[in-house]
Design a protein around this motif. Structure first.
Motif, short mmCIF file in Angstrom:
data_model
loop_
_atom_site.label_atom_id
_atom_site.label_comp_id
_atom_site.label_asym_id
_atom_site.label_seq_id
_atom_site.Cartn_x
_atom_site.Cartn_y
_atom_site.Cartn_z
N CYS A 41 22.84 -56.66 -8.81
CA CYS A 41 23.40 -55.53 -9.55
C CYS A 41 22.66 -54.26 -9.18
N PRO A 45 21.83 -50.26 -16.64
CA PRO A 45 22.62 -49.17 -17.17
C PRO A 45 21.85 -48.32 -18.18
N GLU A 70 23.66 -56.87 -23.58
CA GLU A 70 23.96 -56.15 -22.35
C GLU A 70 24.93 -57.03 -21.57
N LYS A 71 25.86 -56.42 -20.88
CA LYS A 71 26.92 -57.18 -20.23
C LYS A 71 26.86 -57.07 -18.72
N ARG A 82 29.18 -54.98 -12.03
CA ARG A 82 28.56 -53.86 -12.74
C ARG A 82 27.92 -54.36 -14.04
N ARG A 83 26.88 -53.64 -14.45
CA ARG A 83 26.21 -53.91 -15.73
C ARG A 83 26.57 -52.82 -16.73
N TYR A 84 26.59 -53.21 -17.99
CA TYR A 84 26.95 -52.28 -19.07
C TYR A 84 25.92 -52.36 -20.18
N SER A 88 28.42 -51.07 -25.14
CA SER A 88 29.68 -50.83 -24.44
C SER A 88 30.81 -51.65 -25.05
N ILE A 92 35.32 -49.19 -22.38
CA ILE A 92 34.48 -48.84 -21.23
C ILE A 92 34.67 -49.86 -20.10
N ILE A 93 34.79 -51.13 -20.45
CA ILE A 93 34.80 -52.21 -19.46
C ILE A 93 36.20 -52.47 -18.88
N ASP A 96 37.31 -51.29 -15.33
CA ASP A 96 36.69 -52.04 -14.24
C ASP A 96 37.33 -53.42 -14.08
#
Length: 103
Positions: A41, A45, A70-71, A82-84, A88, A92-93, A96
């Protein structure tokens, strides 16, 4: 996992499903899955750490998970995309996810 008896509903709560072993996602005992995923990654974030006294390990890395929930989104091939941050939401996700599905 003894911690479950101290959270709601508490009072000696015993789950009726199989529990897995607790694992470490940061620090020197990070499990291999997180070593691999976080290594692929981009940086976290969340750029900064909270006051370091609240963490239960001493060796800090920029790729560390900063907080629960955290995702990490994985693409169709199983690679991290991607990390979020923990807060989030799906708003937001979802863009993507849609982008990855349309590839």
């Amino acid at each position: 996992m003894n911690a479950l008896q101290y959270v709601r509903p508490g009072n000696g709560f015993t789950p009726n499903f199989q529990l897995f072993e607790k694992s470490e996602v940061n620090g020197p005992n990070r499990i291999d899955l997180y070593k691999w995923a976080l290594g692929l990654c981009s940086s976290s974030p969340v750029p900064n750490f909270n006051p370091k006294g609240i963490y239960m390990y001493d060796e800090f890395s920029q790729e560390d998970i900063r907080w629960n929930f955290e995702k990490i989104l994985f693409d169709k091939t199983g690679k991290p995309y991607r990390r979020y941050p923990a807060a989030s939401g799906t708003d937001i996700i979802m863009p993507d996810i849609e982008e990855l599905l349309n590839r």
